[in-house]
Design a protein around this motif. Structure first.
Motif, PDB file in Angstrom:
ATOM      1  N   HIS A   1      20.030  -0.241 -16.096  1.00 50.61           N
ATOM      2  CA  HIS A   1      19.869   1.460 -15.878  1.00 50.61           C
ATOM      3  C   HIS A   1      18.732   2.025 -15.440  1.00 50.61           C
ATOM      4  CE1 HIS A   1      24.259   0.335 -16.759  1.00 50.61           C
ATOM      5  NE2 HIS A   1      24.833   1.374 -16.012  1.00 50.61           N
ATOM      6  N   ASP A   2      18.390   1.868 -16.364  1.00 54.34           N
ATOM      7  CA  ASP A   2      16.647   2.321 -17.104  1.00 54.34           C
ATOM      8  C   ASP A   2      15.936   2.259 -18.199  1.00 54.34           C
ATOM      9  OD1 ASP A   2      14.332   4.589 -16.816  1.00 54.34           O
ATOM     10  OD2 ASP A   2      15.109   5.963 -17.246  1.00 54.34           O
ATOM     11  N   GLU A   3      15.019   0.790 -17.797  1.00 58.85           N
ATOM     12  CA  GLU A   3      14.308   0.053 -18.580  1.00 58.85           C
ATOM     13  C   GLU A   3      13.343   0.603 -18.566  1.00 58.85           C
ATOM     14  OE1 GLU A   3      17.030  -3.894 -19.154  1.00 58.85           O
ATOM     15  OE2 GLU A   3      15.838  -4.334 -17.513  1.00 58.85           O
ATOM     16  N   ARG A   4      13.100   0.250 -19.627  1.00 50.19           N
ATOM     17  CA  ARG A   4      11.583   0.973 -20.043  1.00 50.19           C
ATOM     18  C   ARG A   4      10.788   0.157 -21.925  1.00 50.19           C
ATOM     19  NH1 ARG A   4      12.120   7.505 -19.138  1.00 50.19           N
ATOM     20  NH2 ARG A   4      13.757   6.707 -18.373  1.00 50.19           N
ATOM     21  N   SER A   5       9.617   0.699 -21.843  1.00 51.22           N
ATOM     22  CA  SER A   5       8.524   0.357 -22.614  1.00 51.22           C
ATOM     23  C   SER A   5       7.623   1.600 -22.725  1.00 51.22           C
ATOM     24  CB  SER A   5       8.749  -1.112 -23.406  1.00 51.22           C
ATOM     25  OG  SER A   5       7.463  -1.469 -24.332  1.00 51.22           O
ATOM     26  N   GLU A   6       7.642   2.225 -23.878  1.00 46.78           N
ATOM     27  CA  GLU A   6       6.611   2.913 -23.864  1.00 46.78           C
ATOM     28  C   GLU A   6       5.069   1.864 -24.440  1.00 46.78           C
ATOM     29  OE1 GLU A   6       9.788   3.548 -24.806  1.00 46.78           O
ATOM     30  OE2 GLU A   6      10.619   5.713 -23.897  1.00 46.78           O
TER      31      GLU A   6
ATOM     32  N   LEU B   1      22.845  -6.282  -8.168  1.00 46.71           N
ATOM     33  CA  LEU B   1      22.311  -5.024  -7.939  1.00 46.71           C
ATOM     34  C   LEU B   1      23.607  -4.237  -7.643  1.00 46.71           C
ATOM     35  CD1 LEU B   1      19.122  -5.361  -5.781  1.00 46.71           C
ATOM     36  CD2 LEU B   1      19.561  -4.985  -8.547  1.00 46.71           C
ATOM     37  N   VAL B   2      23.528  -3.953  -8.805  1.00 51.57           N
ATOM     38  CA  VAL B   2      24.430  -2.075  -8.385  1.00 51.57           C
ATOM     39  C   VAL B   2      24.552  -0.884  -9.002  1.00 51.57           C
ATOM     40  CG1 VAL B   2      26.642  -1.713 -10.113  1.00 51.57           C
ATOM     41  CG2 VAL B   2      26.459  -4.170 -10.487  1.00 51.57           C
ATOM     42  N   HIS B   3      24.529  -0.350  -7.563  1.00 46.71           N
ATOM     43  CA  HIS B   3      23.634   0.688  -6.854  1.00 46.71           C
ATOM     44  C   HIS B   3      24.607   1.713  -7.427  1.00 46.71           C
ATOM     45  CE1 HIS B   3      20.359  -1.163  -4.565  1.00 46.71           C
ATOM     46  NE2 HIS B   3      20.886  -1.772  -4.084  1.00 46.71           N
TER      47      HIS B   3
ATOM     48  N   GLY C   1      11.645  -1.185 -15.558  1.00 47.47           N
ATOM     49  CA  GLY C   1      11.985  -1.941 -14.802  1.00 47.47           C
ATOM     50  C   GLY C   1      12.292  -1.597 -13.572  1.00 47.47           C
ATOM     51  N   GLY C   2      13.259  -1.658 -12.442  1.00 50.28           N
ATOM     52  CA  GLY C   2      13.320  -1.490 -10.457  1.00 50.28           C
ATOM     53  C   GLY C   2      14.371  -0.317 -11.418  1.00 50.28           C
ATOM     54  N   GLY C   3      14.819   0.250 -12.173  1.00 56.17           N
ATOM     55  CA  GLY C   3      15.368   0.960 -11.901  1.00 56.17           C
ATOM     56  C   GLY C   3      16.611   1.297 -11.744  1.00 56.17           C
ATOM     57  N   ILE C   4      17.356  -0.150 -11.339  1.00 59.38           N
ATOM     58  CA  ILE C   4      19.601  -0.155 -10.800  1.00 59.38           C
ATOM     59  C   ILE C   4      19.979  -1.046 -11.660  1.00 59.38           C
ATOM     60  CG2 ILE C   4      20.729  -0.783  -9.051  1.00 59.38           C
ATOM     61  CD1 ILE C   4      17.689  -0.547  -7.284  1.00 59.38           C
ATOM     62  N   ALA C   5      20.855  -0.370 -12.142  1.00 60.05           N
ATOM     63  CA  ALA C   5      21.606  -1.727 -12.953  1.00 60.05           C
ATOM     64  C   ALA C   5      22.175  -2.778 -11.948  1.00 60.05           C
ATOM     65  CB  ALA C   5      22.591  -0.204 -12.878  1.00 60.05           C
ATOM     66  N   HIS C   6      22.110  -3.887 -12.998  1.00 53.62           N
ATOM     67  CA  HIS C   6      22.094  -5.207 -12.123  1.00 53.62           C
ATOM     68  C   HIS C   6      22.797  -5.527 -13.385  1.00 53.62           C
ATOM     69  CE1 HIS C   6      18.544  -4.848 -14.483  1.00 53.62           C
ATOM     70  NE2 HIS C   6      18.958  -6.636 -15.113  1.00 53.62           N
ATOM     71  N   TYR C   7      23.613  -6.785 -13.325  1.00 58.53           N
ATOM     72  CA  TYR C   7      24.020  -7.780 -13.980  1.00 58.53           C
ATOM     73  C   TYR C   7      23.257  -9.865 -14.002  1.00 58.53           C
ATOM     74  CZ  TYR C   7      27.277  -8.848 -10.100  1.00 58.53           C
ATOM     75  OH  TYR C   7      27.869  -9.308  -9.241  1.00 58.53           O
TER      76      TYR C   7
ATOM     77  N   GLY D   1      16.622   4.061 -20.811  1.00 64.95           N
ATOM     78  CA  GLY D   1      16.784   5.526 -20.572  1.00 64.95           C
ATOM     79  C   GLY D   1      16.326   6.527 -21.921  1.00 64.95           C
ATOM     80  N   GLY D   2      15.479   5.804 -23.036  1.00 67.80           N
ATOM     81  CA  GLY D   2      14.984   6.613 -23.926  1.00 67.80           C
ATOM     82  C   GLY D   2      15.940   6.493 -25.321  1.00 67.80           C
ATOM     83  N   ARG D   3      17.283   6.600 -24.698  1.00 63.34           N
ATOM     84  CA  ARG D   3      18.689   6.657 -25.351  1.00 63.34           C
ATOM     85  C   ARG D   3      18.728   5.319 -26.778  1.00 63.34           C
ATOM     86  NH1 ARG D   3      23.507   6.863 -21.755  1.00 63.34           N
ATOM     87  NH2 ARG D   3      22.169   4.981 -21.317  1.00 63.34           N
ATOM     88  N   HIS D   4      18.515   4.482 -26.718  1.00 62.08           N
ATOM     89  CA  HIS D   4      18.997   3.721 -27.671  1.00 62.08           C
ATOM     90  C   HIS D   4      17.703   2.342 -27.311  1.00 62.08           C
ATOM     91  CE1 HIS D   4      20.902  -0.072 -29.442  1.00 62.08           C
ATOM     92  NE2 HIS D   4      20.491  -0.382 -28.398  1.00 62.08           N
ATOM     93  N   TYR D   5      16.851   2.496 -28.675  1.00 62.67           N
ATOM     94  CA  TYR D   5      15.981   1.593 -28.358  1.00 62.67           C
ATOM     95  C   TYR D   5      16.233  -0.027 -30.170  1.00 62.67           C
ATOM     96  CZ  TYR D   5      12.728   4.963 -27.222  1.00 62.67           C
ATOM     97  OH  TYR D   5      11.491   5.843 -26.224  1.00 62.67           O
TER      98      TYR D   5
END
Length: 247
Positions: free
Chosen positions: A94-99, A116-118, A50-56, A73-77
């Motif tokens: 905050h750090d969304e991703r999908s390997e 965005l929440v910087h 994702g964009g790497g920035i927290a948001h709502y 962020g690799g902590r919760h799947y």
């Protein structure tokens, strides 16, 4: 009285459209241009970030993971068969991703614009203000881990797994299991009181002469029971979204 025609959608027959600026795409199953209410199949590509920035958002975000996995962020799947319901005004991403990539069914009651929440106050998702959504904040349900139960709102042989509910509006989301060999009888089916949407997870169910199979989507107004179901020779499991009264 004219019988309402049952709506069946096969997502594979729909075009993909771009969603946002980070490589996502969607197939639009249902959309209300006045409210922004949307139900979509969303494709998350392998290696996505994702964009790497927290948001709502100003809308809720309800998700069923059809396949693959996504993480924060690799902590919760969240993995295949998982569900979550995120109310409006909850900071996340905050750090969304999908390997490995993923396909998700996503519903919202309005546009999911990124606010965005910087400098987020917490390093995991959190509400900006006390949550008033009656469904609450359902962070993670692995549906397979829940026990099946019966309900007087469904035929006696059907079983359900409640996932989230709003007792005030009548809206709720459930996993539903129909046994093999079931045929329509006098039992009450869901859908008499609220409009609904549904997607078949596995098996097959018939209604109005149509056969609904895995990944098929249907929707109907209040008064039309789910799938206008007539029978299921093989058995069927589906996700059922009962919409707020009056919608």
């Amino acid at each position: 009285m004219t019988r309402t025609e049952l709506r069946r959608v096969r997502p594979d027959e729909l075009p993909w459209e771009r969603l946002g600026n980070h490589g996502l795409r969607r197939r639009l199953l249902r959309h209300d241009p006045q409210t922004g209410y949307t139900t979509s199949v969303v494709d998350i590509p392998q290696g996505w970030r994702g964009g790497g920035i927290a948001h709502y958002h100003h809308a809720f975000e309800e998700v069923y993971i059809w396949s693959g996995s996504v993480t924060v962020g690799g902590r919760h799947y969240w993995r295949t068969g998982d569900y979550f319901y995120r109310p409006a005004l909850v900071v996340h991403g905050h750090d969304e991703r999908s390997e490995e990539g993923a396909v998700a069914i996503i519903r919202s009651d309005g546009p999911l614009g990124l606010l965005l929440v910087h400098e987020p106050a917490e390093d995991d998702e959190y509400p900006l203000q006390p949550i008033t959504d009656p469904r609450g904040h359902v962070k993670h349900i692995t549906i397979a881990d829940l026990a099946w139960q019966t309900s007087e709102d469904f035929p006696a042989s059907w079983r359900i797994k409640p996932l989230s509910a709003d007792a005030q509006s009548g809206a709720r989301t459930l996993a539903v299991e129909v046994p093999a060999g079931w045929k329509r009888g006098p039992d009450r089916l869901p859908g008499r009181d609220t409009a609904w949407e549904a997607m078949v997870i596995e098996g097959r169910i018939t209604g109005q002469g149509l056969s609904f199979e895995a990944a098929d989507y249907a929707s109907g107004p209040a008064g039309m029971e789910a799938f206008d179901a007539e029978g299921s020779a093989t058995g069927c499991t589906f996700i059922l979204w009962q919409l707020p009264r009056g919608m």
